[in-house]
Write a protein that holds these residues in place. Structure first.
Motif, PDB file in Angstrom:
ATOM      1  N   PHE A  24      20.519  -0.920   7.246  1.00 13.53           N
ATOM      2  CA  PHE A  24      19.971   0.439   7.197  1.00 13.53           C
ATOM      3  C   PHE A  24      19.085   0.708   8.403  1.00 13.53           C
ATOM      4  CE2 PHE A  24      16.532   3.374   6.290  1.00 13.53           C
ATOM      5  CZ  PHE A  24      17.239   4.507   5.957  1.00 13.53           C
ATOM      6  N   MET A  25      18.169  -0.214   8.697  1.00 12.77           N
ATOM      7  CA  MET A  25      17.230  -0.008   9.803  1.00 12.77           C
ATOM      8  C   MET A  25      17.960   0.067  11.139  1.00 12.77           C
ATOM      9  SD  MET A  25      14.414   0.466   8.448  1.00 12.77           S
ATOM     10  CE  MET A  25      13.635   0.224   6.888  1.00 12.77           C
ATOM     11  N   SER A  26      18.989  -0.736  11.306  1.00  9.32           N
ATOM     12  CA  SER A  26      19.768  -0.697  12.539  1.00  9.32           C
ATOM     13  C   SER A  26      20.447   0.659  12.714  1.00  9.32           C
ATOM     14  CB  SER A  26      20.810  -1.817  12.526  1.00  9.32           C
ATOM     15  OG  SER A  26      21.632  -1.744  13.654  1.00  9.32           O
ATOM     16  N   ALA A  27      21.090   1.134  11.650  1.00  6.37           N
ATOM     17  CA  ALA A  27      21.767   2.433  11.716  1.00  6.37           C
ATOM     18  C   ALA A  27      20.755   3.560  11.901  1.00  6.37           C
ATOM     19  CB  ALA A  27      22.583   2.651  10.443  1.00  6.37           C
ATOM     20  N   ALA A  28      19.645   3.492  11.183  1.00  2.00           N
ATOM     21  CA  ALA A  28      18.627   4.537  11.293  1.00  2.00           C
ATOM     22  C   ALA A  28      18.033   4.583  12.695  1.00  2.00           C
ATOM     23  CB  ALA A  28      17.529   4.316  10.254  1.00  2.00           C
ATOM     24  N   SER A  29      17.803   3.432  13.296  1.00  4.69           N
ATOM     25  CA  SER A  29      17.258   3.384  14.658  1.00  4.69           C
ATOM     26  C   SER A  29      18.180   4.091  15.634  1.00  4.69           C
ATOM     27  CB  SER A  29      17.069   1.939  15.118  1.00  4.69           C
ATOM     28  OG  SER A  29      16.078   1.314  14.366  1.00  4.69           O
ATOM     29  N   GLU A  30      19.461   3.898  15.456  1.00  2.00           N
ATOM     30  CA  GLU A  30      20.447   4.514  16.350  1.00  2.00           C
ATOM     31  C   GLU A  30      20.524   6.024  16.130  1.00  2.00           C
ATOM     32  OE1 GLU A  30      25.208   4.173  16.919  1.00  2.00           O
ATOM     33  OE2 GLU A  30      24.125   2.302  16.609  1.00  2.00           O
ATOM     34  N   VAL A  31      20.575   6.445  14.881  1.00  2.00           N
ATOM     35  CA  VAL A  31      20.743   7.862  14.557  1.00  2.00           C
ATOM     36  C   VAL A  31      19.478   8.664  14.832  1.00  2.00           C
ATOM     37  CG1 VAL A  31      21.186   9.484  12.656  1.00  2.00           C
ATOM     38  CG2 VAL A  31      22.561   7.419  12.876  1.00  2.00           C
ATOM     39  N   ASP A  67       6.869   1.002   5.134  1.00  2.00           N
ATOM     40  CA  ASP A  67       6.304   2.043   5.997  1.00  2.00           C
ATOM     41  C   ASP A  67       6.381   1.642   7.466  1.00  2.00           C
ATOM     42  OD1 ASP A  67       5.663   4.057   4.223  1.00  2.00           O
ATOM     43  OD2 ASP A  67       3.599   3.398   3.937  1.00  2.00           O
ATOM     44  N   ALA A  68       6.032   0.396   7.770  1.00  2.00           N
ATOM     45  CA  ALA A  68       6.065  -0.084   9.151  1.00  2.00           C
ATOM     46  C   ALA A  68       7.501  -0.094   9.681  1.00  2.00           C
ATOM     47  CB  ALA A  68       5.450  -1.474   9.243  1.00  2.00           C
ATOM     48  N   ALA A  69       8.439  -0.510   8.847  1.00  2.00           N
ATOM     49  CA  ALA A  69       9.844  -0.545   9.268  1.00  2.00           C
ATOM     50  C   ALA A  69      10.368   0.860   9.528  1.00  2.00           C
ATOM     51  CB  ALA A  69      10.687  -1.251   8.205  1.00  2.00           C
ATOM     52  N   PHE A  70      10.044   1.799   8.649  1.00  2.00           N
ATOM     53  CA  PHE A  70      10.455   3.190   8.855  1.00  2.00           C
ATOM     54  C   PHE A  70       9.891   3.731  10.160  1.00  2.00           C
ATOM     55  CE2 PHE A  70      11.090   4.374   4.092  1.00  2.00           C
ATOM     56  CZ  PHE A  70      12.364   3.845   4.120  1.00  2.00           C
ATOM     57  N   LYS A  71       8.622   3.491  10.386  1.00  2.00           N
ATOM     58  CA  LYS A  71       7.979   3.981  11.603  1.00  2.00           C
ATOM     59  C   LYS A  71       8.638   3.383  12.841  1.00  2.00           C
ATOM     60  CE  LYS A  71       3.459   4.745  13.648  1.00  2.00           C
ATOM     61  NZ  LYS A  71       2.017   4.663  13.462  1.00  2.00           N
ATOM     62  N   GLY A  74      11.989   5.071  13.526  1.00  2.00           N
ATOM     63  CA  GLY A  74      11.994   6.517  13.710  1.00  2.00           C
ATOM     64  C   GLY A  74      12.259   7.341  12.464  1.00  2.00           C
ATOM     65  N   VAL A  75      12.156   6.729  11.298  1.00  2.00           N
ATOM     66  CA  VAL A  75      12.355   7.445  10.040  1.00  2.00           C
ATOM     67  C   VAL A  75      11.023   8.062   9.605  1.00  2.00           C
ATOM     68  CG1 VAL A  75      12.864   7.153   7.569  1.00  2.00           C
ATOM     69  CG2 VAL A  75      14.290   6.035   9.286  1.00  2.00           C
ATOM     70  N   LEU A  76      11.063   9.320   9.219  1.00  2.00           N
ATOM     71  CA  LEU A  76       9.871  10.013   8.735  1.00  2.00           C
ATOM     72  C   LEU A  76       9.838   9.914   7.217  1.00  2.00           C
ATOM     73  CD1 LEU A  76       7.426  11.852   9.181  1.00  2.00           C
ATOM     74  CD2 LEU A  76       9.004  13.785   9.105  1.00  2.00           C
ATOM     75  N   ARG A  77       8.809   9.273   6.692  1.00  2.00           N
ATOM     76  CA  ARG A  77       8.677   9.138   5.241  1.00  2.00           C
ATOM     77  C   ARG A  77       7.748  10.214   4.715  1.00  2.00           C
ATOM     78  NH1 ARG A  77       7.006   3.749   1.785  1.00  2.00           N
ATOM     79  NH2 ARG A  77       7.410   4.645  -0.251  1.00  2.00           N
ATOM     80  N   VAL A  78       8.170  10.858   3.644  1.00  2.00           N
ATOM     81  CA  VAL A  78       7.348  11.876   2.999  1.00  2.00           C
ATOM     82  C   VAL A  78       7.056  11.440   1.571  1.00  2.00           C
ATOM     83  CG1 VAL A  78       8.216  13.750   4.455  1.00  2.00           C
ATOM     84  CG2 VAL A  78       9.354  13.243   2.288  1.00  2.00           C
ATOM     85  N   ASN A  79       6.069  12.090   0.957  1.00  2.00           N
ATOM     86  CA  ASN A  79       5.634  11.688  -0.379  1.00  2.00           C
ATOM     87  C   ASN A  79       6.001  12.664  -1.487  1.00  2.00           C
ATOM     88  OD1 ASN A  79       4.244   9.323   0.537  1.00  2.00           O
ATOM     89  ND2 ASN A  79       2.727  10.710   1.404  1.00  2.00           N
ATOM     90  N   LYS A  80       6.351  13.880  -1.107  1.00  2.00           N
ATOM     91  CA  LYS A  80       6.644  14.904  -2.110  1.00  2.00           C
ATOM     92  C   LYS A  80       8.005  15.513  -1.832  1.00  2.00           C
ATOM     93  CE  LYS A  80       1.804  15.996  -2.556  1.00  2.00           C
ATOM     94  NZ  LYS A  80       0.738  16.902  -2.210  1.00  2.00           N
ATOM     95  N   ILE A  81       8.726  15.820  -2.891  1.00  2.00           N
ATOM     96  CA  ILE A  81      10.064  16.388  -2.743  1.00  2.00           C
ATOM     97  C   ILE A  81      10.002  17.715  -1.985  1.00  2.00           C
ATOM     98  CG2 ILE A  81      10.159  17.607  -4.954  1.00  2.00           C
ATOM     99  CD1 ILE A  81      13.013  15.553  -3.410  1.00  2.00           C
TER     100      ILE A  81
END
Length: 120
Positions: A24-31, A67-71, A74-81
């Motif tokens: 997932f992290m590899s694909a997310a980094s690319e996209v 959280d660190a992996a998302f950051k 380049g993935v933006l994590r949110v807390n509310k729908i």
């Protein structure tokens, strides 16, 4: 698939478990270089993680590590729908910023400091 789809402007993900984290992290980094990826992942607290595990059957990992992996990728994590829909709509209508510079313009110092905290 969504990373290659020319009609997809932003990707929103509701994630209960990450499965193959490395993949997932590899694909997310690319996209993430070409399309914003917004993730809402419940289970930040121990109690919520236990509740999620009760119906998914999987254990949650460390939320700080996630959280660190998302950051990092380049993935933006949110807390509310609500934030998912607001951010996807906003990012889907705007071009991605170019380069690594950012300017914050405010009418007072406080909002500038708050913005800096949020962005760094």
């Amino acid at each position: 698939y969504l990373g290659d789809d020319p009609k997809t402007k932003a990707i929103a993900i509701y994630m209960e478990t990450i499965g193959d984290a490395r993949s997932f992290m590899s694909a997310a980094s690319e996209v993430a270089f070409t399309k914003p990826i917004i993730v809402i992942k419940p289970g930040r607290t121990e109690q919520a993680a236990a509740a999620a595990a009760s119906h998914t059957g999987s254990l949650a990992g460390s939320d700080d590590v996630l959280d660190a992996a998302f950051k990092r990728c380049g993935v933006l994590r949110v807390n509310k729908i609500r934030e998912v829909f607001e951010i996807v709509e906003l990012l889907g209508k705007q071009p991605l910023p170019r380069g690594n510079s950012l300017a914050v313009v405010t009418n007072a110092g406080g909002p500038g400091v708050i913005s800096t905290d949020a962005l760094i």
